[in-house]
Design a protein around this motif. Structure first.
Motif, PDB file in Angstrom:
ATOM      1  N   GLU A 114      80.416   0.319 -69.043  1.00 37.99           N
ATOM      2  CA  GLU A 114      80.809   0.307 -67.627  1.00 37.99           C
ATOM      3  C   GLU A 114      81.523   1.611 -67.270  1.00 37.99           C
ATOM      4  OE1 GLU A 114      80.460  -2.459 -69.235  1.00 37.99           O
ATOM      5  OE2 GLU A 114      79.508  -3.766 -67.772  1.00 37.99           O
ATOM      6  N   ALA A 118      80.114   4.196 -64.533  1.00 40.45           N
ATOM      7  CA  ALA A 118      80.911   4.506 -63.333  1.00 40.45           C
ATOM      8  C   ALA A 118      81.083   6.020 -63.208  1.00 40.45           C
ATOM      9  CB  ALA A 118      82.270   3.807 -63.396  1.00 40.45           C
ATOM     10  N   PRO A 166      84.471   0.696 -62.432  1.00 34.69           N
ATOM     11  CA  PRO A 166      83.736   0.060 -63.537  1.00 34.69           C
ATOM     12  C   PRO A 166      84.126  -1.413 -63.661  1.00 34.69           C
ATOM     13  CG  PRO A 166      85.519   1.451 -64.377  1.00 34.69           C
ATOM     14  CD  PRO A 166      85.504   1.631 -62.885  1.00 34.69           C
TER      15      PRO A 166
END
Ligand code: ASP
Length: 437
Positions: A114, A118, A166
């Motif tokens: 994540e 991001a 994220p």
């Protein structure tokens, strides 16, 4: 203002990310984007999060973790190259390797999917990234810490006009990372929506929304267009799934509707999850059908059980002492049925039978395994006559009902049937109740 969360398949490669960014730009109200790690690009592909768990397993067991980590790096390098963005991924991976060499942490590694996605998307969009490590917090018992999170996250989000956040993880203690359980980016999205009091929480995924029944049993099941939070909770408890089950709480508390949308078909209606139905929505009795197998029915019979005060409480105490929770407990004057999950019961069934026998001296006690529970859920179930039709439909299909429970705030009717009749029952209910849905 909208907080839009995109799942792993909606961000699996550069094309998917471009599509997600187009969706985002299509509506200027979409100001915050919450992202998952890249998911599967094709059937046999491996999700980045699963690769990262492989990295952890290898490092923890002293094996070479580099092959798996290299696959992760290659995926991000490919995405960055295809999107034509400048990002020092070598440096990011050096930092990850340094952390692994110091001490491998499962949650830290899992969160990197994540985190890096991001970073990539923030560079592509030109929006700042708000790292969840410094804005979403967990307490020492690894539970989401509301009080610590909201003021900090709200301030960070308000300061940025737009941001990429994220999903899936947050900070714990000093400099550590903790994740939600699998699929937890949905929860991050809901928390972000609540933090800034968004008007809508959009959850972009790879399906058109929540279906009226399990598509493995009912291939023609339709998408539910509107559903209440209460209906969603009951359906997901009974096995219908489209989002992480902890998603609803933050947005429900704040009265923010959830809109489930399909990133491959952005103009489709999707499913709206709301607290009260808007006036234009046609009233219907039933929203959907969901069910689970793997239950056992503990049956206890005793003459004059009804006058023995505390009989039921003792049965439940004995079950609870063995760590088994009960799902339903219909009783009559001289019988009591306790429905429990079979895997929970399996490690202690003989002890439970013996303790109930010794303490309560029933006339008969036995366990029937192989039970399925099927829930029919709908806000209008009690005043449209749907409940009566449910029983009629099952009787017409010649299926024997083991239990009926309809005591949940007029929202749900649950029937227990033999597991061998599970699919047949769902089919009969779907066909028989179509016009109520
Ligand atoms: N990437 C995490 C998972 O695969 C979290 C998420 O996608 O929501 O479970």
């Amino acid at each position: 203002m909208i907080v839009a969360k995109f799942g792993g398949t909606s961000l699996a490669d550069a094309d998917a990310i471009r599509n997600a960014v187009n969706i985002l730009r299509d509506n200027p109200e979409r100001k915050y984007m919450v992202v998952s790690a890249p998911g599967k690009r094709f059937g046999e592909d491996i999700k980045v999060t699963d690769l990262l768990y492989q990295v952890y397993e290898a490092a923890e067991n002293g094996r070479d973790y580099m092959p798996a980590l290299r696959l992760v790096q290659e995926r991000f390098e490919q995405i960055a190259a295809d999107l034509d963005i400048e990002l020092d991924l070598d440096r990011e991976f050096e930092m990850i390797i340094a952390r692994i060499e110091e001490k491998p942490s499962r949650d830290y590694l899992a969160s990197r999917g994540e985190y890096l996605n991001a970073k990539v998307i923030s560079a592509y969009l030109g929006w700042p990234m708000i790292d969840a490590a410094n804005t979403i917090f967990f307490d020492s018992r690894r539970r989401f810490d509301e009080a610590a999170t909201y003021p900090v996250l709200r301030r960070a989000m308000r300061r940025a006009e737009h941001a990429v956040i994220p999903g899936f993880y947050g900070g714990i203690g000093r400099d550590e990372i903790c994740t939600f359980s699998r699929g937890g980016s949905d929860v991050t999205g809901a928390i972000a929506a609540r933090a800034v009091k968004a008007d809508v929480y959009e959850n972009w995924t790879d399906v058109n929304g929540l279906l009226t029944a399990d598509p493995r049993v009912i291939p023609e099941a339709k998408t539910m267009e509107w559903i209440s939070y209460r209906e969603l909770r009951e359906l997901s408890y009974m096995g219908a799934s489209v989002m992480h089950e902890d998603t609803v709480l933050p947005v429900r508390t704040a009265g923010i509707p959830i809109h489930i949308c399909n990133s491959s078909d952005p103009s489709a209606h999707g499913t709206w999850i709301v607290s009260g139905m808007p006036d234009h929505v046609k009233k219907r009795g039933i929203s959907g059908i969901a069910g689970k197998t793997g239950f056992s029915n503990l049956q206890i019979e005793k003459v004059m059980m009804n006058v023995e005060i505390g009989f039921g409480a003792s049965v439940l105490r004995i079950i609870a002492e063995h760590g088994v929770s009960f799902e339903h407990m219909p009783t009559s004057m001289e019988t009591m049925s306790v429905l429990v999950s079979t895997p929970q019961l399996d490690h202690c069934r003989d002890e439970i039978l013996k303790e109930i026998d010794d303490e309560l001296h029933p006339d008969r006690i036995f366990i029937e395994d192989g039970i399925a529970l099927i829930a029919v859920v709908g806000e209008g179930i009690s005043n449209t006559g749907a409940a009566a039709r449910i029983l009629q439909v099952i009787a017409d299909a010649d299926i024997s009902i083991r239990m009926v429970d309809a005591s949940f705030g007029e929202l749900i009717v649950i029937v227990a049937v033999p597991e061998t009749d599970y699919q047949r029952t769902v089919r009969a209910l779907y066909d028989g109740l179509k016009k109520d849905m």
